[in-house]
Enzyme design. Structure first.
Site, PDB file in Angstrom:
ATOM      1  N   HIS A  81       0.841  -1.063  -0.017  1.00  0.00           N
ATOM      2  CA  HIS A  81       0.029  -0.063  -0.191  1.00  0.00           C
ATOM      3  C   HIS A  81       0.749   1.428   0.120  1.00  0.00           C
ATOM      4  O   HIS A  81       1.849   1.234   0.640  1.00  0.00           O
ATOM      5  CB  HIS A  81      -0.915   0.038   1.154  1.00  0.00           C
ATOM      6  CG  HIS A  81      -2.106   0.986   0.993  1.00  0.00           C
ATOM      7  ND1 HIS A  81      -3.314   0.857   1.979  1.00  0.00           N
ATOM      8  CD2 HIS A  81      -2.139   1.828   0.431  1.00  0.00           C
ATOM      9  CE1 HIS A  81      -3.933   1.803   1.746  1.00  0.00           C
ATOM     10  NE2 HIS A  81      -3.491   2.351   0.518  1.00  0.00           N
ATOM     11  N   LEU A  90      -1.991   7.471   0.338  1.00  0.00           N
ATOM     12  CA  LEU A  90      -2.762   7.517   1.678  1.00  0.00           C
ATOM     13  C   LEU A  90      -2.819   6.197   2.139  1.00  0.00           C
ATOM     14  O   LEU A  90      -3.677   5.535   1.837  1.00  0.00           O
ATOM     15  CB  LEU A  90      -4.098   8.256   1.435  1.00  0.00           C
ATOM     16  CG  LEU A  90      -4.922   8.406   2.588  1.00  0.00           C
ATOM     17  CD1 LEU A  90      -4.184   9.040   3.963  1.00  0.00           C
ATOM     18  CD2 LEU A  90      -6.261   8.998   2.511  1.00  0.00           C
ATOM     19  N   VAL A 149      -2.934   1.722  -4.565  1.00  0.00           N
ATOM     20  CA  VAL A 149      -2.476   3.092  -4.649  1.00  0.00           C
ATOM     21  C   VAL A 149      -3.540   3.883  -4.555  1.00  0.00           C
ATOM     22  O   VAL A 149      -4.477   3.896  -5.269  1.00  0.00           O
ATOM     23  CB  VAL A 149      -2.010   3.317  -6.118  1.00  0.00           C
ATOM     24  CG1 VAL A 149      -1.463   4.787  -6.309  1.00  0.00           C
ATOM     25  CG2 VAL A 149      -0.795   2.181  -6.579  1.00  0.00           C
ATOM     26  N   GLU A 150      -3.553   4.560  -3.117  1.00  0.00           N
ATOM     27  CA  GLU A 150      -4.591   5.521  -2.905  1.00  0.00           C
ATOM     28  C   GLU A 150      -4.559   7.058  -2.680  1.00  0.00           C
ATOM     29  O   GLU A 150      -3.543   7.400  -2.108  1.00  0.00           O
ATOM     30  CB  GLU A 150      -4.839   4.748  -1.400  1.00  0.00           C
ATOM     31  CG  GLU A 150      -6.344   5.424  -0.876  1.00  0.00           C
ATOM     32  CD  GLU A 150      -6.641   4.874   0.443  1.00  0.00           C
ATOM     33  OE1 GLU A 150      -7.750   5.557   0.933  1.00  0.00           O
ATOM     34  OE2 GLU A 150      -6.447   3.917   0.867  1.00  0.00           O
ATOM     35  N   VAL A 151      -5.436   7.531  -3.335  1.00  0.00           N
ATOM     36  CA  VAL A 151      -5.682   9.052  -3.745  1.00  0.00           C
ATOM     37  C   VAL A 151      -4.054   9.705  -3.684  1.00  0.00           C
ATOM     38  O   VAL A 151      -3.542  10.457  -3.002  1.00  0.00           O
ATOM     39  CB  VAL A 151      -5.908   9.472  -2.066  1.00  0.00           C
ATOM     40  CG1 VAL A 151      -6.430  11.175  -2.179  1.00  0.00           C
ATOM     41  CG2 VAL A 151      -7.084   8.869  -1.647  1.00  0.00           C
TER      42      VAL A 151
END
Length: 263
Positions: A113, A116, A156-158
């Site tokens: 991860h 964010l 892959v977040e924000v």
């Protein structure tokens, strides 16, 4: 689909296919997702895991390793194998590359991860990550660390769309995008956001397609109405009726009464 989706399937179609992905909370949601062709799912390792696996035998299921659940590589390997045995296809892990590398060495598919990361948000706050060149470079370095550790996929977040696109085009890992436009290999949302199951904050990247809060409130109203009617019927003698009960004929009861005197 007649067999379970594998890491090989995902990697062999990287760059040629966009996958839909949902985080689900129960078997009903999982089955509904699969019926719609959503074959990449994630869930928590709680009591619903086995029923979710049973409901979607052919889906690719990423199961979250609770953050802080392990404190050594050996514990990570042991818990990873336990989760695979329970039905996971990949272990989501927000721990460092140190733990991910240990599991990957044993052939355990791991999803890392970047961007964010809620479990590490005390260092960033809940915001978009990677808008400045320096921060974008830190995100890329984190990607490389996970890639070198052997992760199979990465959430892959924000992060900015162009950064997510660069990452996706420059890593063999499957990128699971949440709040990154359509740049990543999967388009990932939580079922709770899609279904509108809560009255709390909804992130900017979410979109509600239903209002389960209203449906749940309506169901609760119906429960109260039904229970109130039941109580009223009992109070008035309207329930139970003859058709709701069984009885004995006179001869059977008289015989029972005679036998009962001996006890």
């Amino acid at each position: 689909m007649t067999r379970r989706t594998t890491v090989h399937d995902l990697r062999s179609q990287k760059g040629s296919r966009k996958w839909l992905q949902l985080h689900v909370d129960n078997a009903e949601e999982a089955a509904a997702a699969m019926e719609c062709g959503i074959t990449i799912l994630s869930c928590e390792p709680d009591h619903n895991l086995e029923s979710i696996r049973s409901a979607v035998p052919f889906a690719f299921l990423s199961v979250g390793m609770p953050h802080g659940a392990v404190s050594s590589q050996q514990e990570a390997i042991r818990l990873g194998f336990q989760m695979l045995k329970r039905g996971a296809d990949s272990i989501y892990c927000s721990h460092s590359a140190y733990f991910i590398e240990a599991m990957a060495r044993e052939g355990i598919p791991v999803t890392g991860h970047v961007g964010l990361v809620p479990n590490r948000a005390t260092w960033t706050n809940f915001r978009a990550i990677g808008r400045t060149p320096e921060e974008a470079l830190r995100v890329l370095r984190a990607v490389r660390d996970l890639e070198n550790a052997g992760a199979a996929a990465i959430e892959v977040e924000v992060v900015p769309v162009r950064l997510a696109d660069y990452i996706t085009r420059n890593t063999p890992m499957i990128t699971m995008g949440m709040g990154c436009g359509s740049a990543c290999d999967t388009q990932y949302l939580f079922s709770s956001d899609v279904l509108g199951t809560h009255a709390d904050h909804y992130p900017r990247h979410s979109k509600r397609y239903a209002d389960f809060v209203a449906l749940t409130a309506e169901l609760q109203t119906k429960r109260v109405e039904a229970f109130r009617a039941f109580a009223a019927d009992v109070a008035s003698g309207a329930y139970p009726e003859t058709r709701h009960q069984v009885d004995m004929d006179d001869a059977a009861f008289e015989r029972f009464f005679t036998l009962a005197q001996s006890i």
